[in-house]
Design a protein around this motif. Structure first.
Motif, PDB file in Angstrom:
ATOM      1  N   ASP A 135       0.831  -1.209   0.000  1.00  0.00           N
ATOM      2  CA  ASP A 135       0.000   0.000   0.000  1.00  0.00           C
ATOM      3  C   ASP A 135       0.866   1.259   0.000  1.00  0.00           C
ATOM      4  N   PRO A 136       0.860   2.025  -1.103  1.00  0.00           N
ATOM      5  CA  PRO A 136       1.679   3.241  -1.159  1.00  0.00           C
ATOM      6  C   PRO A 136       1.132   4.397  -0.326  1.00  0.00           C
ATOM      7  N   HIS A 137      -0.041   4.199   0.278  1.00  0.00           N
ATOM      8  CA  HIS A 137      -0.654   5.257   1.073  1.00  0.00           C
ATOM      9  C   HIS A 137      -0.506   5.040   2.584  1.00  0.00           C
ATOM     10  N   PHE A 138       0.096   3.908   2.959  1.00  0.00           N
ATOM     11  CA  PHE A 138       0.291   3.614   4.376  1.00  0.00           C
ATOM     12  C   PHE A 138       1.255   4.637   4.972  1.00  0.00           C
ATOM     13  N   ARG A 139       0.850   5.268   6.049  1.00  0.00           N
ATOM     14  CA  ARG A 139       1.675   6.313   6.669  1.00  0.00           C
ATOM     15  C   ARG A 139       2.508   5.744   7.807  1.00  0.00           C
ATOM     16  N   TRP A 140       3.746   6.173   7.806  1.00  0.00           N
ATOM     17  CA  TRP A 140       4.683   5.834   8.883  1.00  0.00           C
ATOM     18  C   TRP A 140       5.195   7.174   9.405  1.00  0.00           C
ATOM     19  N   LYS A 141       4.967   7.433  10.681  1.00  0.00           N
ATOM     20  CA  LYS A 141       5.310   8.723  11.282  1.00  0.00           C
ATOM     21  C   LYS A 141       4.724   9.871  10.454  1.00  0.00           C
ATOM     22  N   ALA A 142       3.477   9.709  10.062  1.00  0.00           N
ATOM     23  CA  ALA A 142       2.673  10.719   9.361  1.00  0.00           C
ATOM     24  C   ALA A 142       3.045  10.926   7.893  1.00  0.00           C
ATOM     25  N   LEU A 143       4.015  10.185   7.355  1.00  0.00           N
ATOM     26  CA  LEU A 143       4.408  10.357   5.958  1.00  0.00           C
ATOM     27  C   LEU A 143       4.151   9.089   5.156  1.00  0.00           C
ATOM     28  N   THR A 144       3.765   9.267   3.893  1.00  0.00           N
ATOM     29  CA  THR A 144       3.628   8.136   2.972  1.00  0.00           C
ATOM     30  C   THR A 144       5.022   7.756   2.456  1.00  0.00           C
ATOM     31  N   PRO A 145       5.156   6.590   1.840  1.00  0.00           N
ATOM     32  CA  PRO A 145       6.447   6.227   1.246  1.00  0.00           C
ATOM     33  C   PRO A 145       6.962   7.271   0.251  1.00  0.00           C
ATOM     34  N   ARG A 151      11.434  13.550   0.981  1.00  0.00           N
ATOM     35  CA  ARG A 151      12.155  14.181   2.096  1.00  0.00           C
ATOM     36  C   ARG A 151      13.659  13.935   2.007  1.00  0.00           C
ATOM     37  N   PHE A 152      14.051  12.758   1.514  1.00  0.00           N
ATOM     38  CA  PHE A 152      15.473  12.427   1.436  1.00  0.00           C
ATOM     39  C   PHE A 152      16.055  12.580   0.036  1.00  0.00           C
ATOM     40  N   GLY A 153      15.298  13.247  -0.848  1.00  0.00           N
ATOM     41  CA  GLY A 153      15.822  13.580  -2.162  1.00  0.00           C
ATOM     42  C   GLY A 153      15.884  12.434  -3.161  1.00  0.00           C
ATOM     43  N   HIS A 154      15.096  11.415  -2.963  1.00  0.00           N
ATOM     44  CA  HIS A 154      15.079  10.262  -3.871  1.00  0.00           C
ATOM     45  C   HIS A 154      13.965  10.463  -4.907  1.00  0.00           C
ATOM     46  N   THR A 155      14.235  11.309  -5.878  1.00  0.00           N
ATOM     47  CA  THR A 155      13.231  11.732  -6.848  1.00  0.00           C
ATOM     48  C   THR A 155      12.635  10.571  -7.646  1.00  0.00           C
ATOM     49  N   GLU A 156      13.486   9.689  -8.156  1.00  0.00           N
ATOM     50  CA  GLU A 156      12.988   8.567  -8.966  1.00  0.00           C
ATOM     51  C   GLU A 156      12.046   7.674  -8.130  1.00  0.00           C
ATOM     52  N   THR A 157      12.444   7.395  -6.914  1.00  0.00           N
ATOM     53  CA  THR A 157      11.615   6.563  -6.044  1.00  0.00           C
ATOM     54  C   THR A 157      10.314   7.271  -5.704  1.00  0.00           C
ATOM     55  N   ALA A 158      10.404   8.560  -5.408  1.00  0.00           N
ATOM     56  CA  ALA A 158       9.203   9.345  -5.081  1.00  0.00           C
ATOM     57  C   ALA A 158       8.228   9.340  -6.237  1.00  0.00           C
ATOM     58  N   ASP A 159       8.746   9.515  -7.472  1.00  0.00           N
ATOM     59  CA  ASP A 159       7.873   9.495  -8.650  1.00  0.00           C
ATOM     60  C   ASP A 159       7.159   8.153  -8.795  1.00  0.00           C
ATOM     61  N   LEU A 160       7.877   7.050  -8.557  1.00  0.00           N
ATOM     62  CA  LEU A 160       7.270   5.726  -8.636  1.00  0.00           C
ATOM     63  C   LEU A 160       6.158   5.564  -7.595  1.00  0.00           C
ATOM     64  N   LEU A 161       6.378   6.105  -6.431  1.00  0.00           N
ATOM     65  CA  LEU A 161       5.458   5.881  -5.311  1.00  0.00           C
ATOM     66  C   LEU A 161       4.259   6.836  -5.296  1.00  0.00           C
ATOM     67  N   ARG A 162       4.276   7.846  -6.106  1.00  0.00           N
ATOM     68  CA  ARG A 162       3.130   8.781  -6.172  1.00  0.00           C
ATOM     69  C   ARG A 162       2.029   8.154  -7.014  1.00  0.00           C
ATOM     70  N   ILE A 163       1.159   7.449  -6.372  1.00  0.00           N
ATOM     71  CA  ILE A 163       0.081   6.721  -7.077  1.00  0.00           C
ATOM     72  C   ILE A 163      -1.252   7.282  -6.630  1.00  0.00           C
TER      73      ILE A 163
END
Length: 163
Positions: A135-145, A151-163
């Motif tokens: 689940d890409p919407h599951f929050r851990w410490k109030a943030l999604t994957p 937050r840590f500058g992983h643009t490629e990963t962030a783009d994949l996870l924005r669903i």
């Protein structure tokens, strides 16, 4: 095996798993040492094999019945899948999922494998987890994957996870 022999064999299995000694792990499993046996510190072979990226040992332990959902870590705070995702160990993530690990089960710190893969920027690992229904919407410490990845500058990963 008497108790002393059993304890020694357990220690040997866990140690061999951590060092990636597939021959020793196979021999010990063949002698009847349980795949989920714990050493004196409470660690299992699967715990140390996942931590060390020992793909072959993970394969042997899972084939011998190691529980992919066991708690691991020095305080039983971790899960093999979350541990593997944190390290970007995509091959081990695949093995654990194939063995029945729940892609959305959170560890005691409430982190999921996908949340950790996002935070660490492991795009390939995140892709495999998504393919297995994480689940890409599951929050851990109030943030999604995706938010962790951003937050840590992983643009490629962030783009994949924005669903």
């Amino acid at each position: 095996m008497d108790d002393r022999g059993g304890a020694a064999a357990a220690e040997e299995l866990v140690r061999a798993s951590g060092t990636g000694d597939e021959a020793a792990v196979s021999r010990l499993l063949g002698r009847g040492v349980p795949a989920d046996t714990r050493d004196a510190e409470g660690r299992t072979g699967l715990d140390l094999a996942v931590r060390g990226g020992r793909d072959g040992v993970v394969r042997l332990l899972l084939a011998a019945g190691a529980d992919p959902e066991q708690t691991t870590g020095p305080y039983d705070e971790e899960l093999p899948l979350v541990q593997a995702a944190t390290g970007g160990r995509t091959g081990i993530v695949r093995q654990l999922l194939a063995a029945g690990a729940d892609p959305d089960r959170a560890n005691r710190l409430r982190a999921t494998a996908l949340g950790r893969a996002g935070a660490e920027g492991h795009t390939g690992t995140a892709r495999v987890l998504l393919e297995h229904g994480a689940d890409p919407h599951f929050r851990w410490k109030a943030l999604t994957p995706a938010e962790w990845a951003t937050r840590f500058g992983h643009t490629e990963t962030a783009d994949l996870l924005r669903i």
